[in-house]
Scaffold this motif. Structure first.
Motif, PDB file in Angstrom:
ATOM      1  N   ASN A  97       0.821  -1.201   0.000  1.00 47.82           N
ATOM      2  CA  ASN A  97       0.000   0.000   0.000  1.00 47.82           C
ATOM      3  C   ASN A  97       0.862   1.261   0.000  1.00 47.82           C
ATOM      4  OD1 ASN A  97      -1.370  -2.328   1.126  1.00 47.82           O
ATOM      5  ND2 ASN A  97      -3.110  -0.966   1.408  1.00 47.82           N
ATOM      6  N   ASP A 149      -1.561   4.218   0.763  1.00 50.76           N
ATOM      7  CA  ASP A 149      -1.953   4.638  -0.584  1.00 50.76           C
ATOM      8  C   ASP A 149      -2.076   6.152  -0.675  1.00 50.76           C
ATOM      9  OD1 ASP A 149      -2.093   2.021  -1.513  1.00 50.76           O
ATOM     10  OD2 ASP A 149      -4.106   1.786  -0.681  1.00 50.76           O
ATOM     11  N   SER A 164      -6.401   2.537   4.054  1.00 51.98           N
ATOM     12  CA  SER A 164      -6.092   2.967   2.692  1.00 51.98           C
ATOM     13  C   SER A 164      -6.869   4.225   2.310  1.00 51.98           C
ATOM     14  CB  SER A 164      -6.437   1.840   1.712  1.00 51.98           C
ATOM     15  OG  SER A 164      -6.406   2.341   0.397  1.00 51.98           O
ATOM     16  N   ARG A 199      -9.007   1.091  -0.777  1.00 48.72           N
ATOM     17  CA  ARG A 199      -8.790  -0.328  -1.033  1.00 48.72           C
ATOM     18  C   ARG A 199      -9.163  -1.112   0.203  1.00 48.72           C
ATOM     19  NH1 ARG A 199      -2.613  -0.411  -2.576  1.00 48.72           N
ATOM     20  NH2 ARG A 199      -2.817  -2.647  -2.808  1.00 48.72           N
ATOM     21  N   ALA A 258      -5.899  -2.665  -6.363  1.00 53.49           N
ATOM     22  CA  ALA A 258      -6.426  -1.315  -6.340  1.00 53.49           C
ATOM     23  C   ALA A 258      -7.665  -1.185  -7.238  1.00 53.49           C
ATOM     24  CB  ALA A 258      -5.364  -0.330  -6.790  1.00 53.49           C
TER      25      ALA A 258
END
Lengths: 697, 226
Positions: free
Chosen positions: B146, B159, B182, B186, B192
């Protein structure tokens, strides 16, 4: 007993041994930095990598891998050689190339092993890291950039010295050896980490930049600054003692040495009596030997023999004591004593004044009672042995005395001498502990014996030993811990009052009252010289200390590094010092001075050579026979010989050693010991030494 | 990463420390897990406990932990300096730890660092003037899938990009609650976008190909991949 082969040589090793130990058995040397046979295994330097089959296809650390049946080990294979070369390259990455200005140069494991196993050039081009110096006290100088993180010092201080103050902080590239808060190490054995350090990270501060190892001549000798008699090596350059290092002796000091014994030697250079002196009109003036001897002889001849007395000090050698004893006998004076502290020691009963179980024998004991002693300061080496035994477990230790922070856990029995009665009577909890033990050990110190009721303490202590079963055919669990190197030798040589003679207390009383008119001090400084009254005082010794200050005539004698002399340690182990440097100025060996004096008063002694004197010593006591050098002649313990004990006084026991760093004329003259006293005893000066300039000015 | 240091003597006066009642109860619970004589095993959780109460490991903390764990203070200090998660200095109310290790860096950690510098106005290892946050640079925290990511106190924020990091840091600065996990929404470390593998039903012959032939599941699927 697993069998394995190392480099094709078949070795039968004990189960549990490591490859390194097995290799040592057959004389194959595997290089090492972190491994030390007296410390726990760390396995972090990786220098001892060897090839082992069967096992994973990579080199293994010989110091940590236990041997197994059928194992094949190669220490010189290509794999092993390449691995060591790689390790050496890593170790040298951050190690400075400052060998020319490093005190370890010439006796450096890293230097030697880099030559033997390293590469001939460096591939490393990055910046090397630098690490701030650490402050570890007045004895250990640090240059931590040189450290290779073997952690020998950490393990020694934690395991052997028992003061867990050092550690390795950080990790990887940032790892450093340091103390918790930067302050002086509070160990009496701190000097040993300098010996243990395989590189120049820890070096001796007092010896810094003074000499190179190849300039020194090395003489194996014996330490006399405490009663343990550690084996030492005296390193001298020209006629100056530069340093003292411990020498391996499993029976006494293993390979350790106390800080005082190691670092007090600079005191041999200061305050020395390097020529005879005679007091004239209240002041001492330099004189020739002839003048001085004539002054002494004149006085001795003019005084009745029973008004003459002699006292031997803490560092007097047996040769001088036996001759002075014979001289006193020839003059007809019975007034002589080697127990200048007045300790209640019976010279006729050897087992009553020896450390009977021996120092190594401490490891066989399974319970210990310390009475009136502070072994940490009186004999740090012996204290380390007690700690070693303690670490093996199942070793209850009781302390009836002044100090309980002895680097191991003890049961505090308080400090009331009367507790001894309860113990001997079995009315105390700890008496049961001793009784249940198979080999209990009763350790009695000078703090218990050198006091008015010393004889009573001795009696009770012996009764206690007898009542708890400390005395049997194969175990004598009664031990006297002396503080003076000369004491046992004096007792063995018979330097004690003759029939109707005066002991120390009576001699001082007599001198005060005028009954004793001449006092011969053979290195005796630990007495109250004010009590010598009007007596004519002859001082024979090597330092301008208390005795010389009061003396009417000074006869300069040699110090322990300057003569071949005999000492007997607290165990009754006869050992000899070797002349390492020649005495300064007009100083003479002590026995020769007494021999010359005997001629001056027309009562010449029969001994003309050192061999004659030693033959005379052997005549007086078999302990001194040449064959017994280095060995203990055991004493037969006579039950009941110590009496039944008398009335004990209420005053608590106090150790005669109130400052470990200054106990005798040599350490009192030492500047290093003065610095230690400042830091450890007065708690001052610790901050100042932090203010380093970084130039090693 | 803070370099290890010898503990300064003055720290004792600066930061007195004693376990409070709740911590002490928890400490006893931790210590009870280890046999007598092995109290030293509890050093790691005890230090964590103390850091949660005190914010950082001062000399007072080291000594309090050493006493509970019946071990010399230097042994505790060795542990503290070994692990970067123990703070050797005072920190702000929030500890913003930005990963700049290789995965995060490849995925734009430099942008996260820029966002942090703009919002907090401090460099690595420094604390904002108002004491809200301390920003640290850390090595891989194990959330590479991530990347790039930031750890704030106990939570991972993943992310991220420059914009989302800025929003996150503003929220922290202003004391708003933030949702961990995230920022690209996600589910954990799932792909993703759409799934690109394992798209077929595993119970069909097509989907079942990944099941080993000798697995019981292989027999269950009709026909299997024999």
């Amino acid at each position: 007993m697993p069998k394995l082969t190392i480099d094709g040589i078949e070795v039968e090793a004990e189960a549990g041994m490591t490859i390194m130990q097995a290799a040592d058995l057959v004389g194959i040397e595997i290089p090492r930095f972190c491994y030390h046979e007296r410390l726990s295994i760390a396995g972090n330097c990786r220098m001892c990598l060897v090839e082992v089959k069967p096992g994973p296809p990579k080199p293994a650390a010989a110091c940590a891998l236990p041997v197994a049946e059928g194992m094949q080990v190669w220490t010189q294979s290509d794999l092993a050689k390449k691995a060591r070369k790689g390790v050496m390259e890593f170790l040298l990455i951050n190690h400075p190339l400052d060998c020319p200005i490093c005190d370890q140069g010439g006796e450096c494991d890293l230097q030697d092993q880099a030559m033997a196993f390293g590469s001939d050039h460096s591939r490393y081009v990055e910046h090397k890291r630098a690490v701030a110096e650490k402050h570890l006290g007045p004895l250990v100088k640090t240059a931590m950039t040189r450290c290779i993180h073997c952690t020998r010092c950490v393990r020694f201080i934690t395991e052997v010295a028992g003061v867990p103050e050092l550690g390795m902080i950080g990790r990887g590239e940032h790892a450093e050896i340091t103390s918790y808060v930067e302050k002086a190490l509070t160990s009496e054995l701190s000097g040993n980490i300098v010996d243990l350090c395989p590189v120049g990270a820890l070096t001796s501060a007092p010896y810094a930049f003074h000499a190179r190892p190849w300039e020194l001549h090395k003489v194996e000798s014996i330490d006399v600054l405490d009663a343990v008699g550690s084996s030492i090596r005296v390193d001298a350059r020209g006629n100056a003692v530069m340093r003292v290092l411990p020498r391996l002796n499993e029976d006494v000091n293993e390979e350790w040495l106390g800080d005082k014994s190691r670092h007090a030697v600079d005191g041999l250079r200061y305050q020395r009596l390097d020529r005879p002196y005679v007091r004239e009109d209240g002041t001492l003036r330099p004189a020739s030997w002839e003048e001085a001897l004539r002054a002494v002889a004149g006085r001795l001849l003019a005084t009745d023999a029973d008004k003459v007395a002699a006292l031997a000090g803490d560092m007097a050698d047996a040769e001088a004591m036996v001759l002075l004893k014979d001289l006193m006998a020839a003059m007809g004076s019975p007034n002589l004593d080697c127990r200048q502290d007045g300790a209640a020691l019976d010279p006729t009963d050897r087992a009553g004044y020896l450390f009977n179980p021996t120092i190594a024998g401490i490891e066989d004991a399974d319970a210990l009672l310390i009475v009136g002693s502070d072994p940490r300061w009186e004999a740090p080496i012996l204290n380390a042995r007690i700690r070693k035994r303690y670490l093996k477990g199942k070793f209850p230790i009781g302390v009836l005395g002044p100090r309980t922070d002895l680097t191991y856990k003890v049961q505090d029995l308080g400090n009331d001498p009367k507790t001894l009665e309860a113990l001997a009577g079995g009315k105390h909890d700890f008496a049961k502990v001793l009784k249940e033990a198979e080999r209990p050990l009763i350790l009695v110190g000078m703090g218990a014996l050198a006091r008015p009721d010393g004889a009573a303490v001795m009696g009770w202590a012996r009764r206690l030993a007898e009542s708890v079963g400390a005395i049997s055919d194969d175990w004598t669990g009664f031990a006297v811990l002396h503080t003076a190197a000369a004491r046992v030798g004096g007792l063995e040589a018979g330097f004690v009052p003759g029939e109707g003679g005066r002991d120390t207390a009576a001699i001082l009383d007599g001198a005060e009252k005028g009954d004793i008119q001449v006092v011969y001090l053979l290195g005796a400084d630990e007495i109250d010289t004010a009590r010598l009254g009007e007596a004519f005082v002859i001082y024979q010794g090597h330092h301008g200390d208390a005795g010389a200050n009061r003396a009417d005539v000074i006869l300069p004698g040699a110090a322990y590094t300057e003569k071949n002399a005999t000492y007997v340690n607290t165990e009754g182990r006869m050992q000899r010092t070797w002349l390492a440097v020649h005495p300064p100025g007009e100083v003479r060996e002590d026995w020769k001075i007494i021999r010359a004096l005997s001629a001056a008063i027309d009562k010449p002694l029969a001994q003309n050579t050192l061999d004659d004197v030693r033959a005379r010593l052997a005549e007086v006591s078999p302990t001194f026979a040449d064959a017994n050098e280095g060995a203990v002649v055991p004493a037969a313990y006579k039950a009941g010989a110590g009496g039944t004990g008398g009335r004990l006084e209420a005053a608590p026991f106090a150790s005669p050693v109130t400052n470990y760093y200054m106990t005798d004329p040599i350490s009192r003259a030492s500047r290093t010991m003065a610095a230690c006293t400042d830091v450890y005893i007065n708690g001052a000066g610790d901050g100042d030494s932090k203010k380093r300039t970084g130039t090693d000015g | 990463m803070t370099a290890a240091k010898t503990i300064p003597e003055s720290d004792a006066a600066d930061a007195p420390f004693a376990f409070n009642e709740a911590s002490l109860a928890e400490a006893r619970r931790i210590l009870a897990k280890y046999p007598e004589g092995r109290e030293r095993s509890a050093v790691l959780p005890l230090l964590d406990l103390a850091q949660r109460q005190h914010g950082w490991i001062s000399r007072g903390v080291v000594e309090a932990v050493a006493e509970l764990a019946k071990t010399p203070p230097i042994r505790v200090w060795e542990v503290v300096t070994f692990y970067t998660m123990y703070n050797q200095g005072r920190i702000g109310r929030h500890h913003v730890q930005i990963c700049t290790n290789v995965s995060c860096w490849l995925r734009g950690a430099d942008e996260i660092v820029r966002a942090a510098r703009e919002v907090f106005g401090v460099e690595f290892g420094q604390t904002t003037d108002d004491g809200t946050a301390t920003v640290s640079e850390v090595e891989c925290l194990g959330a590479c899938v991530n990347a790039p990511m930031v750890q704030i106190d106990d939570d991972y924020h993943e992310d991220l990009d420059y914009e989302s990091a800025k929003a996150l840091f503003h929220a922290i600065r202003q004391g708003h609650a933030v949702q961990a996990g995230s920022w690209a929404k996600r589910q954990c470390s799932a792909p993703a976008g759409e799934r690109s593998t394992l798209t077929a039903d595993p119970t069909t012959p097509e989907g079942g190909k990944w099941i080993a032939a000798d697995s019981p599941a292989a027999g269950a699927s009709a026909g299997g991949a024999k």
